[in-house]
Scaffold this motif. Sequence first.
Motif, PDB file in Angstrom:
ATOM      1  N   SER A 190      14.588  12.696 -46.966  1.00 42.97           N
ATOM      2  CA  SER A 190      13.977  11.483 -46.908  1.00 42.97           C
ATOM      3  C   SER A 190      12.476  11.934 -47.481  1.00 42.97           C
ATOM      4  O   SER A 190      11.508  11.052 -47.750  1.00 42.97           O
ATOM      5  N   ALA A 250      13.378  12.180 -54.619  1.00 46.30           N
ATOM      6  CA  ALA A 250      13.191  10.987 -53.559  1.00 46.30           C
ATOM      7  C   ALA A 250      11.911   9.993 -54.107  1.00 46.30           C
ATOM      8  O   ALA A 250      11.848   9.018 -54.425  1.00 46.30           O
ATOM      9  N   THR A 260      11.216   6.280 -55.944  1.00 47.76           N
ATOM     10  CA  THR A 260      10.561   5.081 -55.254  1.00 47.76           C
ATOM     11  C   THR A 260       9.234   4.754 -55.939  1.00 47.76           C
ATOM     12  O   THR A 260       8.736   3.972 -56.099  1.00 47.76           O
ATOM     13  N   GLY A 314      16.446  -1.152 -47.804  1.00 42.49           N
ATOM     14  CA  GLY A 314      16.573   0.326 -47.779  1.00 42.49           C
ATOM     15  C   GLY A 314      18.055   0.530 -47.206  1.00 42.49           C
ATOM     16  O   GLY A 314      18.682   1.494 -47.775  1.00 42.49           O
ATOM     17  N   MET A 347      16.830   3.175 -54.104  1.00 38.66           N
ATOM     18  CA  MET A 347      15.591   3.571 -53.905  1.00 38.66           C
ATOM     19  C   MET A 347      14.770   2.971 -55.162  1.00 38.66           C
ATOM     20  O   MET A 347      13.620   2.617 -54.978  1.00 38.66           O
ATOM     21  N   GLN A 404      12.290   3.976 -48.433  1.00 41.24           N
ATOM     22  CA  GLN A 404      12.752   5.571 -48.938  1.00 41.24           C
ATOM     23  C   GLN A 404      13.444   6.000 -47.654  1.00 41.24           C
ATOM     24  O   GLN A 404      14.530   6.553 -47.694  1.00 41.24           O
TER      25      GLN A 404
END
Length: 458
Positions: free
Chosen positions: A160, A168, A172, A366, A379, A405
Amino acid sequence: MSITAAHWIYCIMVLVILGFMLARKETIIPCIVGVFLIGLVAKGSISGAARAIFDSFIVAGIELISVIMIISVIVAMAKLLEEIGANYLMAAPIAKIIKTPDAAFFTIGIVMLLASWFFWPSPATALIGAVLLPVAIRVGLPVIGFAVAMNIFGHGIGLSTDFIIQGAPTITATSGGVPVVDVMYEGIPLYVVMAVVTVSTSYIILKKDIKTGNIVKPQVEMYSVENTIKHPKIAKWAAILVPILFLLDIAAMFAFDLVGGDATALVGGTAVIVLCVLCVSLYKKEALEKIAEYIKKGFAFGMEIFGPILPIAGFFYLGEVGPFTTVFGDFLPEGSMGILSDMGLLLASSVALSKPIAAILETAVGAITGLDGSGFSGMNLAGSIAKVFGTAINVNIARLCALGQIAAIWTGGGTIIPWAVIPVAAITGIKPADIARKNLLPVIIGFVVTTIVAIFIL
């Protein structure tokens, strides 16, 4: 965006399946029923719905094949290392540090976190699990505790945040229209809160379970923890060279920018090479037959673990537009982003906005998009909604992106969805649903506390 009957059937069946999970019942039949009902709507016939069930299995198999392969070849290699005693020698240095179940929980978690930052959780799970599981067992950490530590620190905190590879936050940030560094920097308070709350809650629950004896026993006992070294010379060299080879893999990942599937492939290929070399060194003329035995053991274990997962994953992958189209064709309305994303947008557009509502909706959207077991698929939507919300009520878009996220990754990246925890389940031999169930309360508490904090700092 129009919502079809397939959307509502999917959402209703998700609730039904979650109910079965909470009741500790297997969910294969509800998942198959869900695919069949959607097939009736999308295909318009019983025969079409029946075909959709099998097609969903195929889609799930294609999506999961890389994970099945990496687990199978790592297990095949681990079986040989175990037989000669090399796994005991590799674990010995770490065993000197880990003396108690508490030390095992946090040390294994931190090692998993660091490895996940550098080359993502799936290959990290295969490598670290094979070496450290015997150590954890030896000092008294229950196997479920080992699995929780691997999940929470690796697939939760590590994936994360993703500070090193930055896969990730890039997704986002791009969707949210903000710099990647802002999502990482502005999200630090939220990342820290989520990490502290989930780790603390998991640890407290684990200690309580150990004290009361309420521990889920492993279904498969994979690794011996006895000091049995059958071939001392070869075992010693294997214990030295195998870690070096995988460290070189890490260096190669950095040098050649290998991430995700490429990183997993490198680790898997290295495991196969190790298996071949050790078989030739140990068995000489019998190596051709012996390597077939180890490959068979590895893949038999892989299919034993993943077989029951395919029908479940087959249903939940239908939440994404790609797998849905593969199974049902062009049934979804034009412009659809997939069932889960469509329902998330519907939810976001149905409520008047304020700081608390924006934070709650960002977390909810999310988490909803993470139900497909990917984490990454939702995302883009989380980032887009953060941009809309942030602009509408003039709050920190980057922090909203980070919140979405966190919710997407912790849900779908491998902590509370059974089909997403399968790498850890495969290594530990525990049912995926048991691991997901043990993670569920800590992650939900983490979501609640993190969302509350977000309301005050947006």
